[in-house]
Design an enzyme around this catalytic site. Structure first.
Site, short mmCIF file in Angstrom:
data_model
loop_
_atom_site.label_atom_id
_atom_site.label_comp_id
_atom_site.label_asym_id
_atom_site.label_seq_id
_atom_site.Cartn_x
_atom_site.Cartn_y
_atom_site.Cartn_z
N CYS A 169 0.83 -1.21 0.00
CA CYS A 169 0.00 0.00 0.00
C CYS A 169 0.86 1.26 0.00
O CYS A 169 1.82 1.37 0.76
CB CYS A 169 -0.87 -0.04 1.25
SG CYS A 169 -1.75 1.47 1.55
N CYS A 218 0.04 5.45 7.59
CA CYS A 218 -1.10 4.85 8.29
C CYS A 218 -0.62 3.96 9.44
O CYS A 218 -1.08 4.09 10.57
CB CYS A 218 -1.96 4.08 7.30
SG CYS A 218 -3.09 2.91 8.04
N CYS A 267 -1.13 -1.69 8.75
CA CYS A 267 -0.79 -3.02 8.24
C CYS A 267 0.71 -3.25 8.38
O CYS A 267 1.49 -3.06 7.43
CB CYS A 267 -1.20 -3.15 6.78
SG CYS A 267 -2.97 -3.09 6.54
N CYS A 318 -8.54 0.99 0.55
CA CYS A 318 -7.61 0.34 1.48
C CYS A 318 -7.70 -1.16 1.24
O CYS A 318 -8.79 -1.69 1.03
CB CYS A 318 -8.04 0.69 2.90
SG CYS A 318 -7.38 -0.42 4.16
N GLN A 369 -17.49 -8.84 15.48
CA GLN A 369 -16.17 -9.17 14.91
C GLN A 369 -16.06 -8.58 13.51
O GLN A 369 -17.01 -8.65 12.74
CB GLN A 369 -16.01 -10.69 14.85
CG GLN A 369 -15.95 -11.35 16.22
CD GLN A 369 -14.60 -11.19 16.90
OE1 GLN A 369 -13.68 -10.60 16.34
NE2 GLN A 369 -14.49 -11.70 18.11
N TYR A 408 -16.60 -13.57 29.09
CA TYR A 408 -16.23 -12.45 28.22
C TYR A 408 -17.01 -12.60 26.90
O TYR A 408 -16.43 -12.61 25.82
CB TYR A 408 -14.72 -12.42 27.94
CG TYR A 408 -13.84 -12.49 29.17
CD1 TYR A 408 -13.45 -11.32 29.81
CD2 TYR A 408 -13.42 -13.71 29.68
CE1 TYR A 408 -12.62 -11.38 30.93
CE2 TYR A 408 -12.61 -13.78 30.80
CZ TYR A 408 -12.21 -12.61 31.42
OH TYR A 408 -11.39 -12.68 32.52
N GLU A 433 -20.53 -11.03 30.84
CA GLU A 433 -19.89 -9.93 30.10
C GLU A 433 -20.03 -8.64 30.92
O GLU A 433 -21.05 -8.41 31.57
CB GLU A 433 -20.60 -9.82 28.74
CG GLU A 433 -20.46 -8.50 28.01
CD GLU A 433 -19.04 -8.18 27.57
OE1 GLU A 433 -18.34 -9.06 27.05
OE2 GLU A 433 -18.62 -7.02 27.78
N ASP A 484 -12.89 -15.81 26.34
CA ASP A 484 -12.43 -14.98 25.21
C ASP A 484 -12.15 -13.57 25.72
O ASP A 484 -12.85 -12.63 25.39
CB ASP A 484 -13.54 -14.98 24.14
CG ASP A 484 -13.14 -14.24 22.87
OD1 ASP A 484 -11.97 -13.88 22.72
OD2 ASP A 484 -14.02 -14.04 22.01
N CYS A 488 -6.86 -13.12 21.62
CA CYS A 488 -6.42 -12.22 20.54
C CYS A 488 -5.02 -11.69 20.83
O CYS A 488 -4.55 -10.79 20.14
CB CYS A 488 -7.42 -11.08 20.35
SG CYS A 488 -7.77 -10.16 21.85
N1 SAH Z 1 -16.61 -13.35 22.83
C1 SAH Z 1 -17.03 -12.12 22.22
C2 SAH Z 1 -16.28 -10.87 22.68
C3 SAH Z 1 -14.83 -11.01 22.97
S1 SAH Z 1 -14.01 -9.47 23.20
C4 SAH Z 1 -16.98 -12.22 20.72
O1 SAH Z 1 -16.26 -13.03 20.17
O2 SAH Z 1 -17.70 -11.49 20.06
C5 SAH Z 1 -13.77 -9.43 24.95
C6 SAH Z 1 -15.00 -9.03 25.72
O3 SAH Z 1 -14.68 -9.06 27.12
C7 SAH Z 1 -15.53 -7.63 25.43
O4 SAH Z 1 -16.87 -7.73 25.07
C8 SAH Z 1 -15.36 -6.89 26.78
O5 SAH Z 1 -16.39 -5.96 27.03
C9 SAH Z 1 -15.39 -8.02 27.76
N2 SAH Z 1 -14.74 -7.79 29.06
C10 SAH Z 1 -13.64 -7.05 29.33
N3 SAH Z 1 -13.28 -7.16 30.62
C11 SAH Z 1 -14.20 -7.97 31.21
C12 SAH Z 1 -14.38 -8.48 32.53
N4 SAH Z 1 -13.54 -8.14 33.51
N5 SAH Z 1 -15.42 -9.31 32.77
C13 SAH Z 1 -16.27 -9.65 31.78
N6 SAH Z 1 -16.15 -9.22 30.51
C14 SAH Z 1 -15.13 -8.38 30.22
#
Ligand code: SAH
Length: 392
Positions: free
Chosen positions: A13, A19, A22, A96, A220, A249, A270, A318, A345
């Site tokens: 790019c 930017c 990437c 992009c 996502q 999460y 969450e 997650d 991630c």
């Molecule tokens: N599993 C979901 C989101 C993952 S992102 C998906 O795949 O779409 C991580 C998530 O954790 C976010 O939504 C964020 O708000 C949440 N989070 C962050 N800290 C947290 C905590 N202490 N307890 C519960 N959730 C939390």
């Protein structure tokens, strides 16, 4: 490794340096995957064999959410795009390589329409003007498109004419929202919203489930790879009607809802209230009755469950980039579910957390998934089983 692996990317790019988004874009995609695979092996290899990274067949234009800042050059020319890394200077972007092409073309057309409608862009220093950002989201499966105009105030006398002109140029747009953000803030979206056209949100399908996405919803950004990631996580969990699952999460409930199709019951937790709200309405939208969502810190929630003598057979976790908390991990080890499926991630915090979890668990399978081609980010899904599973 073959010589061709080290060839630089012919599609590199021209804005890459300014930017900064990437980081790996000067490598061929094949080489990027090898780079990510090697990084995962260094960080996670001591916990078990790292499987082959799941890459994309077409690693371009995968971002279904595109945000552009609007402004003017010193000469008065309208520009829109990304902030130069580490600054608030706007780098003009026409297209992009990772953004959705429809989204980019809508953004450029909005920019080109501004002079005719005498719409001023917002000036962050002087705090004058109107249009701050444009956000486009596109449903990958449904093709529905949302355009969000983020403005500094709600006074928009040309709104009807502007909406009509935009729809004429882009009939694929299914909803247009005016978001009002008068604050001096780094957050793109403000609290107030006015729907200018359509229903104010779009829908999309993921893992055979339907989701509503409003301007602020977390979703996502690479649905093609998200499906592969979640399918892997669900496959690892090997659920049946007798399993109780925790989706920690859980965001808007995507993993939990996909799991609820085969599990006995699912509990989602969450911290973000809006996300929990979306998760509950997503469960209703898909007529899922065996799932409940709670708004709480995941560590506190797990701790309470353990105190009350409740448990689950499978825990999906997650967490955000910072990883999980000590409280969560301690409660997890006390609860001792048969299986833990960790979706991460950030391989660095994953390695830190695995060091603790593997005191009682063994990492059976580790699969990296490339959710963000051309960037240095890499997602990982890990299956862990309890050391004495089956005995207690
Ligand atoms: N599993 C979901 C989101 C993952 S992102 C998906 O795949 O779409 C991580 C998530 O954790 C976010 O939504 C964020 O708000 C949440 N989070 C962050 N800290 C947290 C905590 N202490 N307890 C519960 N959730 C939390």
């Amino acid at each position: 490794m073959s010589k061709s692996t080290f060839k630089t990317n012919p599609d590199a790019c021209p804005l890459a340096k300014k930017c900064g988004g990437c980081q790996l874009q000067n490598m061929t995609y094949e080489r990027q995957l090898k780079w990510k695979q090697a990084r995962e092996e260094i960080l996670l290899g001591r916990f078990g064999r790292v499987g082959k990274i799941i890459g994309m067949d077409n690693p371009y234009h995968y971002r279904n959410k595109v945000q552009a800042a609007f402004g003017r050059t010193k000469g008065g020319k309208y520009i829109s795009g990304v902030y130069q890394s580490g600054t608030h200077r706007i780098v003009n972007v026409d297209s992009c390589m990772i953004e959705d092409e429809t989204a980019d073309s809508i953004t450029v057309d909005i920019r080109n329409m501004l002079p005719a409608f005498r719409i001023m862009t917002y000036d962050e220093d002087k705090r004058t003007g109107f249009l701050r950002h444009v956000l486009i989201r596109r449903g990958f499966t449904t093709g529905e498109v949302m355009a969000v105009l983020v403005a500094a105030d709600s006074y928009f006398p040309m709104k009807k004419k502007f909406t009509a002109a935009l729809l004429e140029r882009h009939p694929e747009i299914t909803t247009i929202v005016l978001n009002i953000n008068p604050k001096d803030t780094n957050l793109v979206l403000g609290d107030r919203e006015e729907v200018l056209y359509g229903k104010g949100y779009i829908e999309d399908e993921l893992c055979g489930l339907r989701f509503a996405i409003s301007p602020k919803s977390f979703y996502q950004i690479n649905p093609v790879q998200t499906e592969k990631l979640y399918a892997k996580a669900i496959e690892y969990a090997a659920l049946d009607k007798d399993t109780t699952v925790i989706d920690a999460y859980c965001g808007i409930g995507t993993i939990g809802l996909a799991a609820a199709k085969t599990a006995g019951q699912v509990i989602g937790v969450e911290l973000n209230r809006d996300a929990v709200h979306d998760a509950i309405s997503n469960a209703k939208r898909n007529s899922m009755k065996n799932i409940r969502f709670y708004c709480a810190d995941a560590g506190d929630f797990m701790d309470d469950m353990v105190t009350q003598g409740e448990r689950a057979d499978v825990v999906f976790m997650d967490p955000p980039r910072s990883g999980s908390s000590r409280k969560f991990i301690d409660s997890l080890l006390n609860m001792a579910p048969e299986k833990v499926v960790y979706i991460s991630c950030n391989p660095e915090t994953l390695a830190r957390d695995l060091r603790l979890i593997t005191k009682k668990y063994k990492a059976q399978k580790i699969t990296p998934v490339d959710m963000f081609p051309h960037t240095h980010h890499v997602e990982t899904v890990v299956l862990m089983t309890r050391n004495n599973a089956g005995k207690g």
